[in-house]
Design a protein around this motif. Structure first.
Motif, PDB file in Angstrom:
ATOM      1  N   SER A 184      38.645  55.145  85.320  1.00  0.00           N
ATOM      2  CA  SER A 184      39.317  54.237  84.387  1.00  0.00           C
ATOM      3  C   SER A 184      38.467  53.974  83.157  1.00  0.00           C
ATOM      4  CB  SER A 184      39.605  52.895  85.075  1.00  0.00           C
ATOM      5  OG  SER A 184      40.247  53.056  86.313  1.00  0.00           O
ATOM      6  N   LEU A 185      37.153  54.099  83.320  1.00  0.00           N
ATOM      7  CA  LEU A 185      36.215  53.781  82.254  1.00  0.00           C
ATOM      8  C   LEU A 185      34.898  54.495  82.542  1.00  0.00           C
ATOM      9  CD1 LEU A 185      35.167  52.022  79.820  1.00  0.00           C
ATOM     10  CD2 LEU A 185      34.648  50.236  81.506  1.00  0.00           C
ATOM     11  N   VAL A 186      34.257  54.987  81.486  1.00  0.00           N
ATOM     12  CA  VAL A 186      32.908  55.543  81.585  1.00  0.00           C
ATOM     13  C   VAL A 186      31.977  54.663  80.755  1.00  0.00           C
ATOM     14  CG1 VAL A 186      31.421  57.489  80.964  1.00  0.00           C
ATOM     15  CG2 VAL A 186      33.660  57.908  81.993  1.00  0.00           C
ATOM     16  N   THR A 187      30.843  54.306  81.322  1.00  0.00           N
ATOM     17  CA  THR A 187      29.864  53.508  80.599  1.00  0.00           C
ATOM     18  C   THR A 187      28.495  54.185  80.667  1.00  0.00           C
ATOM     19  OG1 THR A 187      29.113  52.150  82.472  1.00  0.00           O
ATOM     20  CG2 THR A 187      31.080  51.406  81.296  1.00  0.00           C
ATOM     21  N   ALA A 188      27.645  53.801  79.748  1.00  0.00           N
ATOM     22  CA  ALA A 188      26.243  54.216  79.768  1.00  0.00           C
ATOM     23  C   ALA A 188      25.478  53.268  78.866  1.00  0.00           C
ATOM     24  CB  ALA A 188      26.071  55.661  79.300  1.00  0.00           C
ATOM     25  N   SER A 189      24.191  53.167  79.104  1.00  0.00           N
ATOM     26  CA  SER A 189      23.341  52.297  78.304  1.00  0.00           C
ATOM     27  C   SER A 189      22.044  53.033  77.998  1.00  0.00           C
ATOM     28  CB  SER A 189      23.048  50.999  79.084  1.00  0.00           C
ATOM     29  OG  SER A 189      22.422  50.045  78.261  1.00  0.00           O
ATOM     30  N   ALA A 190      21.672  53.069  76.708  1.00  0.00           N
ATOM     31  CA  ALA A 190      20.424  53.708  76.286  1.00  0.00           C
ATOM     32  C   ALA A 190      20.332  55.144  76.791  1.00  0.00           C
ATOM     33  CB  ALA A 190      19.218  52.896  76.770  1.00  0.00           C
ATOM     34  N   LEU A 191      21.435  55.873  76.693  1.00  0.00           N
ATOM     35  CA  LEU A 191      21.487  57.237  77.209  1.00  0.00           C
ATOM     36  C   LEU A 191      21.652  58.280  76.109  1.00  0.00           C
ATOM     37  CD1 LEU A 191      21.697  59.270  79.586  1.00  0.00           C
ATOM     38  CD2 LEU A 191      24.175  58.835  79.574  1.00  0.00           C
ATOM     39  N   LEU A 192      22.570  58.066  75.169  1.00  0.00           N
ATOM     40  CA  LEU A 192      22.919  59.109  74.210  1.00  0.00           C
ATOM     41  C   LEU A 192      21.704  59.648  73.470  1.00  0.00           C
ATOM     42  CD1 LEU A 192      26.184  57.776  72.498  1.00  0.00           C
ATOM     43  CD2 LEU A 192      25.985  59.587  74.219  1.00  0.00           C
TER      44      LEU A 192
ATOM     45  N   LEU B 294      23.713  50.663  73.239  1.00  0.00           N
ATOM     46  CA  LEU B 294      22.273  50.583  73.025  1.00  0.00           C
ATOM     47  C   LEU B 294      21.620  51.927  72.737  1.00  0.00           C
ATOM     48  CD1 LEU B 294      21.537  47.920  75.762  1.00  0.00           C
ATOM     49  CD2 LEU B 294      21.494  47.561  73.297  1.00  0.00           C
ATOM     50  N   SER B 295      22.246  52.718  71.888  1.00  0.00           N
ATOM     51  CA  SER B 295      21.616  53.938  71.387  1.00  0.00           C
ATOM     52  C   SER B 295      20.750  53.570  70.178  1.00  0.00           C
ATOM     53  CB  SER B 295      22.673  54.959  70.972  1.00  0.00           C
ATOM     54  OG  SER B 295      23.476  55.326  72.078  1.00  0.00           O
ATOM     55  N   VAL B 296      19.554  54.109  70.116  1.00  0.00           N
ATOM     56  CA  VAL B 296      18.658  53.742  69.019  1.00  0.00           C
ATOM     57  C   VAL B 296      19.254  54.161  67.685  1.00  0.00           C
ATOM     58  CG1 VAL B 296      16.566  53.820  70.423  1.00  0.00           C
ATOM     59  CG2 VAL B 296      17.308  55.871  69.215  1.00  0.00           C
TER      60      VAL B 296
ATOM     61  N   SER C 259      23.034  50.864  68.355  1.00  0.00           N
ATOM     62  CA  SER C 259      24.481  50.906  68.112  1.00  0.00           C
ATOM     63  C   SER C 259      25.221  51.052  69.434  1.00  0.00           C
ATOM     64  CB  SER C 259      24.855  52.088  67.205  1.00  0.00           C
ATOM     65  OG  SER C 259      24.260  51.968  65.931  1.00  0.00           O
ATOM     66  N   ASP C 260      26.355  50.354  69.542  1.00  0.00           N
ATOM     67  CA  ASP C 260      27.275  50.499  70.675  1.00  0.00           C
ATOM     68  C   ASP C 260      28.514  51.248  70.197  1.00  0.00           C
ATOM     69  OD1 ASP C 260      25.448  48.965  72.001  1.00  0.00           O
ATOM     70  OD2 ASP C 260      26.843  47.338  72.521  1.00  0.00           O
ATOM     71  N   LEU C 261      29.031  52.101  71.040  1.00  0.00           N
ATOM     72  CA  LEU C 261      30.180  52.936  70.698  1.00  0.00           C
ATOM     73  C   LEU C 261      31.273  52.752  71.745  1.00  0.00           C
ATOM     74  CD1 LEU C 261      29.973  56.735  69.803  1.00  0.00           C
ATOM     75  CD2 LEU C 261      31.563  55.919  71.528  1.00  0.00           C
ATOM     76  N   LEU C 262      32.489  52.518  71.276  1.00  0.00           N
ATOM     77  CA  LEU C 262      33.663  52.473  72.147  1.00  0.00           C
ATOM     78  C   LEU C 262      34.627  53.563  71.709  1.00  0.00           C
ATOM     79  CD1 LEU C 262      35.457  51.127  74.347  1.00  0.00           C
ATOM     80  CD2 LEU C 262      36.351  49.634  72.533  1.00  0.00           C
ATOM     81  N   ALA C 263      34.931  54.470  72.614  1.00  0.00           N
ATOM     82  CA  ALA C 263      35.881  55.552  72.334  1.00  0.00           C
ATOM     83  C   ALA C 263      37.124  55.343  73.184  1.00  0.00           C
ATOM     84  CB  ALA C 263      35.256  56.914  72.639  1.00  0.00           C
ATOM     85  N   LEU C 264      38.281  55.265  72.520  1.00  0.00           N
ATOM     86  CA  LEU C 264      39.551  55.056  73.206  1.00  0.00           C
ATOM     87  C   LEU C 264      40.418  56.290  73.013  1.00  0.00           C
ATOM     88  CD1 LEU C 264      40.280  51.404  72.001  1.00  0.00           C
ATOM     89  CD2 LEU C 264      39.264  52.119  74.177  1.00  0.00           C
ATOM     90  N   PRO C 265      40.706  57.025  74.079  1.00  0.00           N
ATOM     91  CA  PRO C 265      41.524  58.244  73.939  1.00  0.00           C
ATOM     92  C   PRO C 265      42.929  57.893  73.494  1.00  0.00           C
ATOM     93  CG  PRO C 265      41.259  57.683  76.247  1.00  0.00           C
ATOM     94  CD  PRO C 265      40.360  56.747  75.494  1.00  0.00           C
ATOM     95  N   ARG C 266      43.552  58.832  72.801  1.00  0.00           N
ATOM     96  CA  ARG C 266      44.932  58.618  72.374  1.00  0.00           C
ATOM     97  C   ARG C 266      45.809  58.494  73.613  1.00  0.00           C
ATOM     98  NH1 ARG C 266      45.543  62.863  69.352  1.00  0.00           N
ATOM     99  NH2 ARG C 266      45.086  61.820  67.385  1.00  0.00           N
ATOM    100  N   PRO C 267      46.629  57.449  73.687  1.00  0.00           N
ATOM    101  CA  PRO C 267      47.495  57.304  74.863  1.00  0.00           C
ATOM    102  C   PRO C 267      48.408  58.487  75.057  1.00  0.00           C
ATOM    103  CG  PRO C 267      47.492  55.290  73.540  1.00  0.00           C
ATOM    104  CD  PRO C 267      46.792  56.342  72.723  1.00  0.00           C
ATOM    105  N   THR C 268      48.792  58.720  76.285  1.00  0.00           N
ATOM    106  CA  THR C 268      49.715  59.815  76.588  1.00  0.00           C
ATOM    107  C   THR C 268      50.984  59.679  75.777  1.00  0.00           C
ATOM    108  OG1 THR C 268      48.856  59.887  78.829  1.00  0.00           O
ATOM    109  CG2 THR C 268      50.971  60.959  78.437  1.00  0.00           C
TER     110      THR C 268
END
Length: 358
Positions: A198-206, A232-234, A345-354
């Motif tokens: 339903s959701l993918v998260t990560a912190s200080a990873l990219l 939390l990407s630098v 920086s924090d990033l939120l990516a929302l896929p285009r709904p079906t």
């Protein structure tokens, strides 16, 4: 009722949940399955060894690795041995600053999307990539409504154990939160690994991934057609007050260290945004700076040592001046006179709904 035990490991202190708690064993991506039993005790009572005076440099301005410390497992299966990138002590030390920094403004659009997931029934399935000691689950799960099942991914079974022990139990509305761990290489993530997410998260990873690895991660999220909250990407910018003439040189050398061997460092959010957008996702980016003052002296000290150490590793000719610089900065920190802003920086990516709706 007796107080919950605390799992400790040197400077780390992660409160255990009351009572035993079974964590479901799951076979990781290309790894054998592991079982964690959280019962209020650390992994075999393991403790960090004696800390030596000399420090090794780690990527990402983390604390130094010292003789006797248990190394964390590398991101990539086939890379050579190197000092630990993130030790549990560092992850625990930065957790409060991370929690204060993450972009609250991204939560409302995320909540709206999660509430309208097509065909969603049952618990939200949240995959936390490179989970470390589980700080993202402790921050985010209590801010989302409804039952949740967190799948914690990391290569290090030691960190996975801490994450399982410290996992939250309740959502914002009191719904149940469950957890399982998967040991695997996030740099080799496949869409199958995120099936049903339903959701993918990560912190200080990219910022510790290469361009190819970020694209692999984005492809996996796109294949799962689920939102991604990557925090939390630098950003490559640091502000110290009072200022010092060497601030800029150290920052530039550190940023170059972040980009060594093809890693993206401060360029990671731009690359991720482009990759998500190319796959039709709507992307939002929000600043998430650490703002550190005298009350954060322990974190500032460890951050400074890692930040300056990485700069010197990248540019050895800085060593003599950097030693003076670090000595003066640590003295100012100890005196409560130093303030630091580390930009992320924090990033939120929302896929285009079906169906193609925006």
């Amino acid at each position: 009722m007796t107080a919950p035990e605390t799992t400790t490991n040197g400077l780390a202190s992660i409160p255990a949940q009351t009572g035993p708690r079974k964590v479901t064993p799951v076979r990781g991506e290309g790894e054998k399955e592991t079982v964690h039993e959280a019962s209020g005790a650390g992994e075999g009572g393991a403790e960090v060894g004696q800390r030596g005076a000399e420090a090794s440099v780690v990527a990402g301005a983390g604390p130094v690795g010292r003789p006797g410390e248990r190394a964390t497992v590398r991101l990539r299966h086939d890379e050579p041995e190197e000092p630990p990138r993130y030790a549990p002590e560092w992850l625990r030390l930065r957790e409060g600053a991370d929690a204060a920094a993450r972009a609250q403004d991204l939560l409302d659009p995320l909540r709206i999307r999660l509430a309208n997931l097509p065909g969603h029934t049952g618990a939200l399935a949240v995959h936390d990539l490179g989970c470390g000691t589980g700080s993202m689950s402790r921050w985010l799960a209590p801010r989302l409504d409804g039952p949740q099942h967190w799948v914690l991914h990391d290569r290090d079974p030691y960190l996975l154990h801490f994450a399982a022990v410290g996992a939250p139990r309740s959502a914002a509305d009191g719904s149940n939160v469950t957890v399982e761990t998967r040991r695997g290489d996030v740099a080799r993530l496949t869409p199958d690994a995120l099936a049903g997410a339903s959701l993918v998260t990560a912190s200080a990873l990219l910022d510790v991934l290469t361009r190819e690895e970020v694209v692999t991660l984005v492809d996996a999220c796109a294949g799962a057609r689920c939102p991604a909250l990557l925090t939390l990407s630098v950003a490559g910018r640091v502000e110290l007050a009072p200022a010092d003439p060497l601030d800029t040189e150290v920052a530039e050398a550190f940023n170059a260290h972040q980009r060594r061997a093809g890693l993206l460092g401060p360029d990671s959010v731009t690359v991720a945004c482009e990759a998500f957008a190319a796959r039709g996702a709507a992307v939002r980016v929000h600043p998430s700076p650490w703002r550190l003052g005298p009350e954060d002296s322990a974190l500032i000290e460890q951050w400074l040592r890692g930040w300056v150490g990485a700069a010197v590793e990248q540019r050895p000719e800085l060593r003599d001046r950097a030693e003076r610089y670090l000595r003066d900065r640590l003295a100012a920190c100890a005196a409560g006179e130093l303030r630091v802003v580390v930009h992320h920086s924090d990033l939120l990516a929302l896929p285009r709904p079906t169906g193609g709706a925006s």
